[in-house]
Design a protein around this motif. Sequence first.
Motif, PDB file in Angstrom:
ATOM      1  N   TYR A  95       0.728  -1.306  -0.063  1.00  0.00           N
ATOM      2  CA  TYR A  95       0.064   0.039   0.062  1.00  0.00           C
ATOM      3  C   TYR A  95       0.954   1.179   0.102  1.00  0.00           C
ATOM      4  O   TYR A  95       0.479   2.083  -0.641  1.00  0.00           O
ATOM      5  CB  TYR A  95      -0.863  -0.057   1.286  1.00  0.00           C
ATOM      6  N   VAL A  96       2.112   1.180   0.547  1.00  0.00           N
ATOM      7  CA  VAL A  96       2.838   2.380   0.476  1.00  0.00           C
ATOM      8  C   VAL A  96       3.132   2.900  -0.802  1.00  0.00           C
ATOM      9  O   VAL A  96       3.193   4.003  -0.990  1.00  0.00           O
ATOM     10  CB  VAL A  96       4.232   2.126   1.505  1.00  0.00           C
ATOM     11  N   ASN A  97       3.922   1.974  -1.630  1.00  0.00           N
ATOM     12  CA  ASN A  97       4.156   2.040  -3.045  1.00  0.00           C
ATOM     13  C   ASN A  97       3.049   2.565  -3.698  1.00  0.00           C
ATOM     14  O   ASN A  97       2.934   3.354  -4.740  1.00  0.00           O
ATOM     15  CB  ASN A  97       5.154   1.140  -3.671  1.00  0.00           C
ATOM     16  N   ALA A  98       1.735   1.611  -3.599  1.00  0.00           N
ATOM     17  CA  ALA A  98       0.757   1.865  -4.483  1.00  0.00           C
ATOM     18  C   ALA A  98       0.169   3.473  -4.176  1.00  0.00           C
ATOM     19  O   ALA A  98      -0.238   4.146  -5.048  1.00  0.00           O
ATOM     20  CB  ALA A  98      -0.427   0.987  -4.163  1.00  0.00           C
ATOM     21  N   TYR A  99       0.104   3.811  -2.910  1.00  0.00           N
ATOM     22  CA  TYR A  99      -0.141   5.401  -2.606  1.00  0.00           C
ATOM     23  C   TYR A  99       0.943   6.200  -3.051  1.00  0.00           C
ATOM     24  O   TYR A  99       0.304   7.170  -3.763  1.00  0.00           O
ATOM     25  CB  TYR A  99      -0.195   5.297  -1.086  1.00  0.00           C
ATOM     26  N   ALA A 100       2.148   6.036  -3.391  1.00  0.00           N
ATOM     27  CA  ALA A 100       3.118   7.033  -3.803  1.00  0.00           C
ATOM     28  C   ALA A 100       2.771   7.037  -5.031  1.00  0.00           C
ATOM     29  O   ALA A 100       2.866   8.253  -5.540  1.00  0.00           O
ATOM     30  CB  ALA A 100       4.383   6.438  -3.379  1.00  0.00           C
ATOM     31  N   TYR A 101       2.557   6.123  -5.933  1.00  0.00           N
ATOM     32  CA  TYR A 101       2.505   6.247  -7.271  1.00  0.00           C
ATOM     33  C   TYR A 101       1.167   7.003  -7.737  1.00  0.00           C
ATOM     34  O   TYR A 101       1.153   7.313  -8.866  1.00  0.00           O
ATOM     35  CB  TYR A 101       2.928   4.710  -8.282  1.00  0.00           C
ATOM     36  N   PHE A 102       0.062   6.369  -6.995  1.00  0.00           N
ATOM     37  CA  PHE A 102      -1.074   6.911  -7.512  1.00  0.00           C
ATOM     38  C   PHE A 102      -1.165   8.485  -7.193  1.00  0.00           C
ATOM     39  O   PHE A 102      -1.471   9.326  -7.764  1.00  0.00           O
ATOM     40  CB  PHE A 102      -2.175   6.364  -6.340  1.00  0.00           C
ATOM     41  N   LYS A 103      -0.426   8.860  -6.126  1.00  0.00           N
ATOM     42  CA  LYS A 103      -0.307  10.372  -5.775  1.00  0.00           C
ATOM     43  C   LYS A 103       0.544  10.854  -6.793  1.00  0.00           C
ATOM     44  O   LYS A 103       0.161  12.195  -7.191  1.00  0.00           O
ATOM     45  CB  LYS A 103       0.411  10.714  -4.363  1.00  0.00           C
ATOM     46  N   LEU A 104       1.463  10.213  -7.496  1.00  0.00           N
ATOM     47  CA  LEU A 104       2.304  10.797  -8.612  1.00  0.00           C
ATOM     48  C   LEU A 104       1.407  11.043  -9.595  1.00  0.00           C
ATOM     49  O   LEU A 104       1.663  11.980 -10.523  1.00  0.00           O
ATOM     50  CB  LEU A 104       3.611  10.032  -8.585  1.00  0.00           C
ATOM     51  N   TYR A 105       0.658  10.042  -9.966  1.00  0.00           N
ATOM     52  CA  TYR A 105      -0.429  10.089 -10.954  1.00  0.00           C
ATOM     53  C   TYR A 105      -1.172  11.370 -11.026  1.00  0.00           C
ATOM     54  O   TYR A 105      -1.400  12.411 -11.810  1.00  0.00           O
ATOM     55  CB  TYR A 105      -1.258   8.802 -11.279  1.00  0.00           C
ATOM     56  N   LEU A 106      -1.839  11.774  -9.722  1.00  0.00           N
ATOM     57  CA  LEU A 106      -2.536  12.845  -9.590  1.00  0.00           C
ATOM     58  C   LEU A 106      -1.763  14.216  -9.938  1.00  0.00           C
ATOM     59  O   LEU A 106      -2.099  15.149 -10.493  1.00  0.00           O
ATOM     60  CB  LEU A 106      -3.074  12.906  -8.200  1.00  0.00           C
ATOM     61  N   ALA A 107      -0.430  14.148  -9.403  1.00  0.00           N
ATOM     62  CA  ALA A 107       0.481  15.182  -9.568  1.00  0.00           C
ATOM     63  C   ALA A 107       0.689  15.604 -10.967  1.00  0.00           C
ATOM     64  O   ALA A 107       0.670  16.743 -11.532  1.00  0.00           O
ATOM     65  CB  ALA A 107       1.648  15.200  -8.735  1.00  0.00           C
ATOM     66  N   ARG A 108       1.073  14.488 -11.625  1.00  0.00           N
ATOM     67  CA  ARG A 108       1.798  14.503 -13.139  1.00  0.00           C
ATOM     68  C   ARG A 108       0.465  14.681 -14.221  1.00  0.00           C
ATOM     69  O   ARG A 108       0.591  15.089 -15.299  1.00  0.00           O
ATOM     70  CB  ARG A 108       2.418  13.356 -13.504  1.00  0.00           C
ATOM     71  N   PHE A 109      -0.817  14.135 -13.851  1.00  0.00           N
ATOM     72  CA  PHE A 109      -1.751  14.107 -14.772  1.00  0.00           C
ATOM     73  C   PHE A 109      -3.058  14.671 -14.115  1.00  0.00           C
ATOM     74  O   PHE A 109      -4.025  13.727 -14.155  1.00  0.00           O
ATOM     75  CB  PHE A 109      -1.774  12.614 -15.412  1.00  0.00           C
ATOM     76  N   PRO A 110      -2.955  15.785 -13.826  1.00  0.00           N
ATOM     77  CA  PRO A 110      -4.351  16.402 -13.374  1.00  0.00           C
ATOM     78  C   PRO A 110      -5.687  16.292 -14.089  1.00  0.00           C
ATOM     79  O   PRO A 110      -6.630  16.411 -13.693  1.00  0.00           O
ATOM     80  CB  PRO A 110      -4.199  17.795 -12.729  1.00  0.00           C
ATOM     81  N   THR A 111      -5.413  16.305 -15.340  1.00  0.00           N
ATOM     82  CA  THR A 111      -6.686  16.211 -16.457  1.00  0.00           C
ATOM     83  C   THR A 111      -6.655  14.673 -17.010  1.00  0.00           C
ATOM     84  O   THR A 111      -7.293  14.351 -18.165  1.00  0.00           O
ATOM     85  CB  THR A 111      -6.383  16.948 -17.295  1.00  0.00           C
ATOM     86  N   GLY A 112      -6.040  13.880 -16.379  1.00  0.00           N
ATOM     87  CA  GLY A 112      -5.865  12.228 -16.847  1.00  0.00           C
ATOM     88  C   GLY A 112      -7.192  11.648 -16.835  1.00  0.00           C
ATOM     89  O   GLY A 112      -7.734  12.238 -16.117  1.00  0.00           O
ATOM     90  N   PRO A 113      -7.185  10.626 -17.912  1.00  0.00           N
ATOM     91  CA  PRO A 113      -8.548   9.921 -17.987  1.00  0.00           C
ATOM     92  C   PRO A 113      -8.897   9.181 -16.815  1.00  0.00           C
ATOM     93  O   PRO A 113     -10.315   8.965 -16.440  1.00  0.00           O
ATOM     94  CB  PRO A 113      -8.317   9.090 -19.096  1.00  0.00           C
ATOM     95  N   LYS A 114      -7.903   8.785 -15.893  1.00  0.00           N
ATOM     96  CA  LYS A 114      -8.124   7.792 -14.766  1.00  0.00           C
ATOM     97  C   LYS A 114      -8.022   8.858 -13.471  1.00  0.00           C
ATOM     98  O   LYS A 114      -8.387   8.325 -12.251  1.00  0.00           O
ATOM     99  CB  LYS A 114      -7.339   6.501 -14.647  1.00  0.00           C
ATOM    100  N   TYR A 115      -8.034  10.005 -13.478  1.00  0.00           N
ATOM    101  CA  TYR A 115      -7.835  11.058 -12.403  1.00  0.00           C
ATOM    102  C   TYR A 115      -9.002  10.718 -11.221  1.00  0.00           C
ATOM    103  O   TYR A 115      -8.651  10.500 -10.225  1.00  0.00           O
ATOM    104  CB  TYR A 115      -7.884  12.555 -12.736  1.00  0.00           C
ATOM    105  N   ASP A 116     -10.117  10.555 -11.423  1.00  0.00           N
ATOM    106  CA  ASP A 116     -11.165  10.366 -10.373  1.00  0.00           C
ATOM    107  C   ASP A 116     -11.096   9.161  -9.853  1.00  0.00           C
ATOM    108  O   ASP A 116     -11.223   9.027  -8.646  1.00  0.00           O
ATOM    109  CB  ASP A 116     -12.683  10.653 -11.058  1.00  0.00           C
ATOM    110  N   GLU A 117     -10.888   7.982 -10.775  1.00  0.00           N
ATOM    111  CA  GLU A 117     -10.703   6.793 -10.058  1.00  0.00           C
ATOM    112  C   GLU A 117      -9.263   6.638  -9.066  1.00  0.00           C
ATOM    113  O   GLU A 117      -9.453   6.104  -8.275  1.00  0.00           O
ATOM    114  CB  GLU A 117     -10.348   5.724 -11.134  1.00  0.00           C
ATOM    115  N   VAL A 118      -8.297   7.182  -9.605  1.00  0.00           N
ATOM    116  CA  VAL A 118      -6.790   7.613  -8.887  1.00  0.00           C
ATOM    117  C   VAL A 118      -7.260   8.243  -7.420  1.00  0.00           C
ATOM    118  O   VAL A 118      -6.655   7.694  -6.651  1.00  0.00           O
ATOM    119  CB  VAL A 118      -5.861   7.884  -9.733  1.00  0.00           C
ATOM    120  N   LEU A 119      -7.984   9.299  -7.835  1.00  0.00           N
ATOM    121  CA  LEU A 119      -8.329   9.979  -6.530  1.00  0.00           C
ATOM    122  C   LEU A 119      -9.099   9.181  -5.624  1.00  0.00           C
ATOM    123  O   LEU A 119      -8.839   9.354  -4.129  1.00  0.00           O
ATOM    124  CB  LEU A 119      -9.106  11.169  -6.649  1.00  0.00           C
ATOM    125  N   LYS A 120     -10.026   8.496  -5.886  1.00  0.00           N
ATOM    126  CA  LYS A 120     -10.778   7.730  -4.758  1.00  0.00           C
ATOM    127  C   LYS A 120      -9.722   6.390  -4.262  1.00  0.00           C
ATOM    128  O   LYS A 120      -9.772   6.361  -3.208  1.00  0.00           O
ATOM    129  CB  LYS A 120     -12.001   6.965  -5.516  1.00  0.00           C
TER     130      LYS A 120
END
Length: 137
Positions: free
Chosen positions: A85-110
Motif C-alpha cells: 500500500y505504501v508504494n501503491a499510494y506513492a505512485y497513485f499520488k504521483l499520477y494525480l500530480a503529473r496528470f491532473p487532467t488524466g482519464p483516470k484522475y477520478d478513479e485514482v483520487l478515490k
Amino acid sequence: MVVRLIAVFVLLFPVACSYRSGGFRVDVMNPAAPLYDEGINAYRRGELERAIKAFKDVVEYYPTNDLADEALYMLANCYLEEGDYVNAYAYFKLYLARFPTGPKYDEVLKRVKELEKKLKEGDHGGSGDSDNSTGNR
C-alpha cells in the motif's frame, strides 16, 4: 512490379504500426510502446515484478509520452495487487500530480483516499518501505 510492392509497403506500414488488439498498443513509432506492452503482458501473466520494472521504465524514460499516464496507473495497480500500500499510494499520488487532467484522475483520487485510510489505520500492506524514487524529482 517492384515499385508497386514498395508503394504498397510504404502505404500499409503506418497502418500496421498503429494496430491495436485486446487493449494492447502495438506501435513501433512510439518508443515507449514495447516497454508498455511488456508490462501489460507480464501483468496479465501475474508476473508483477517484471510488470513493475517495465512500467517504471516507461515512467522514468518516457515521462511525457502518451503512454506514461497509463503506465503510472498500472505501476500503482501492480503494487496494490501485491498488497504494498505504501508504494501503491506513492505512485497513485504521483499520477494525480503529473496528470491532473488524466482519464483516470477520478478513479485514482478515490484509490488515494482509500489508501490514506488504510495507511492511517496502520495497514501498510506487504511493505512499509517505499521505493518511489521516481516520485522524488
